[in-house]
Design a protein around this motif. Sequence first.
Motif, PDB file in Angstrom:
ATOM      1  N   UNK A   1       0.480  -1.328   0.244  1.00 24.28           N
ATOM      2  CA  UNK A   1       0.320   0.003  -0.558  1.00 24.28           C
ATOM      3  C   UNK A   1       0.970   1.591   0.118  1.00 24.28           C
ATOM      4  N   UNK A   2       0.620   1.961  -1.068  1.00 29.70           N
ATOM      5  CA  UNK A   2       1.729   3.107  -1.087  1.00 29.70           C
ATOM      6  C   UNK A   2       1.384   4.156  -0.634  1.00 29.70           C
ATOM      7  N   UNK A   3      -0.027   4.223  -0.750  1.00 29.15           N
ATOM      8  CA  UNK A   3      -0.857   5.234  -0.530  1.00 29.15           C
ATOM      9  C   UNK A   3      -1.437   5.271   1.079  1.00 29.15           C
ATOM     10  N   UNK A   4      -1.183   6.077   1.899  1.00 30.52           N
ATOM     11  CA  UNK A   4      -1.321   6.052   3.402  1.00 30.52           C
ATOM     12  C   UNK A   4      -3.376   5.876   3.302  1.00 30.52           C
ATOM     13  N   UNK A   5      -3.905   6.246   2.354  1.00 34.14           N
ATOM     14  CA  UNK A   5      -5.787   6.579   2.466  1.00 34.14           C
ATOM     15  C   UNK A   5      -5.846   5.952   2.382  1.00 34.14           C
ATOM     16  N   UNK A   6      -5.170   4.340   1.621  1.00 36.48           N
ATOM     17  CA  UNK A   6      -6.094   3.574   1.795  1.00 36.48           C
ATOM     18  C   UNK A   6      -6.374   2.160   2.943  1.00 36.48           C
ATOM     19  N   UNK A   7      -7.403   2.263   3.121  1.00 36.70           N
ATOM     20  CA  UNK A   7      -7.830   1.448   4.701  1.00 36.70           C
ATOM     21  C   UNK A   7      -8.574   0.022   4.299  1.00 36.70           C
ATOM     22  N   UNK A   8      -8.526  -0.578   5.495  1.00 37.58           N
ATOM     23  CA  UNK A   8      -9.712  -1.723   5.750  1.00 37.58           C
ATOM     24  C   UNK A   8     -10.967  -0.926   5.214  1.00 37.58           C
ATOM     25  N   UNK A   9     -11.469  -1.750   3.737  1.00 39.59           N
ATOM     26  CA  UNK A   9     -12.929  -2.317   3.427  1.00 39.59           C
ATOM     27  C   UNK A   9     -12.761  -2.159   1.729  1.00 39.59           C
ATOM     28  N   UNK A  10     -11.278  -1.254   1.932  1.00 40.88           N
ATOM     29  CA  UNK A  10     -11.521  -0.461   0.096  1.00 40.88           C
ATOM     30  C   UNK A  10     -11.610  -1.681  -0.938  1.00 40.88           C
ATOM     31  N   UNK A  11     -12.333  -1.614  -2.110  1.00 41.26           N
ATOM     32  CA  UNK A  11     -11.905  -2.977  -2.686  1.00 41.26           C
ATOM     33  C   UNK A  11     -10.752  -2.881  -3.632  1.00 41.26           C
ATOM     34  N   UNK A  12     -10.652  -3.671  -4.195  1.00 40.58           N
ATOM     35  CA  UNK A  12      -9.060  -3.978  -4.866  1.00 40.58           C
ATOM     36  C   UNK A  12      -9.642  -4.467  -6.038  1.00 40.58           C
ATOM     37  N   UNK A  13     -10.187  -4.251  -7.247  1.00 42.75           N
ATOM     38  CA  UNK A  13      -9.733  -4.969  -8.512  1.00 42.75           C
ATOM     39  C   UNK A  13      -9.180  -4.311  -9.701  1.00 42.75           C
ATOM     40  N   UNK A  14      -9.127  -5.461 -10.432  1.00 40.98           N
ATOM     41  CA  UNK A  14      -8.276  -4.758 -11.399  1.00 40.98           C
ATOM     42  C   UNK A  14      -6.980  -4.361 -11.296  1.00 40.98           C
TER      43      UNK A  14
ATOM     44  N   UNK B   1     -10.230   1.302  -4.376  1.00 42.28           N
ATOM     45  CA  UNK B   1     -11.669   1.858  -4.438  1.00 42.28           C
ATOM     46  C   UNK B   1     -12.265   1.838  -2.853  1.00 42.28           C
ATOM     47  N   UNK B   2     -12.939   3.365  -2.858  1.00 42.24           N
ATOM     48  CA  UNK B   2     -13.904   2.920  -1.532  1.00 42.24           C
ATOM     49  C   UNK B   2     -15.098   3.860  -1.721  1.00 42.24           C
ATOM     50  N   UNK B   3     -15.876   2.500  -1.392  1.00 40.98           N
ATOM     51  CA  UNK B   3     -17.356   2.883  -0.865  1.00 40.98           C
ATOM     52  C   UNK B   3     -18.128   3.117  -0.027  1.00 40.98           C
ATOM     53  N   UNK B   4     -18.440   3.846   0.500  1.00 33.79           N
ATOM     54  CA  UNK B   4     -19.153   4.252   1.952  1.00 33.79           C
ATOM     55  C   UNK B   4     -20.017   3.349   2.243  1.00 33.79           C
TER      56      UNK B   4
END
Lengths: 197, 112
Positions: free
Chosen positions: B33-46, B50-53
């Motif tokens: 994870x190079x971006x600190x903003x990525x957190x648990x619950x993010x989608x990881x597709x292809x 991305x993140x959906x509340x």
Amino acid sequence: MSNFTDFFPAASGGGGGGIPKYEEFTSSGTFTPTQALIDAGGRVAYMIVGGGERGSTGSDKYYGGAGGQFKSGYMTLTSATGCAVTIGAGGTGSDGANGGSSSIVFSSAGGTDITALGGSGNAHTNYAGYGGETRTSGWQLATSPHPGHFGGYGGGGGALYAYDYGGGISTAEANMGQGSSSARNASSGFVRITWFE
Amino acid sequence: MARYGIIKNNKVKDIIIADADFAESYEQELILLEDDLIKIGYDYIDGVFSYTEPPITGEQAKQWRNNELVSTDFIAQTPDYPNRDAWLIYRQELRDWPSTADFPETKPTKPE
């Protein structure tokens, strides 16, 4: 284990107790029991803390992040096979980010896996350490069912301003599994394994 | 040391601290994870995060509603509070909210 001397045996040949060996993890790795440990009965003591949650804001209030779950106990291992240890990261980057879970895969060496959950906003129900609270929640440290406080490990984060309740921690200490206040990063987890051989 | 995401079912299930050697040997899929903003619950597709509340639950909505009521108690007890009538209407809307079709997605609008 029935008594103290089961875990703290006298050193061979008499002359007092042995010196405990231990391994600490502040990042993920592998714990490999020595054959001498297995030959001595394979008993280890562990301490494990999940990552803390980063605090957040909402509805004019500031929420301290929940601390990571804290566990300590004993495990008996039967083989000198490496056990994966993961260290949960503290919530970073954006407010409300949950902490990661820490784990020890003791089953690789004949034991039972142990996991300490990361702190999250659902601290009331998910066994995470007590988090900082808003002044309206009615939850207080003394009544928390999941205190999570053990020498500061897994402590909840303090709220950003004094007029909101918080666990008292504003800036989380590294590798303590502590939650943080909003706008500050929480701390990652920790594992310590202790044994005699 | 770096943050690695444990990916399961196209989601970031957990985030751990590890080095590259551990990440390569770990039995589950780990993504740096190079971006600190990525957190648990993010989608990881292809290969893309991305993140959906997640939708708010009824329990969370009630907790928020209760907090709002308690934090505006003093307004009800302050006769000369600015725009007090609007605040009293807002408080009543908060009380009625769980029995309306708006619950829990659409919160009552707070007065200015």
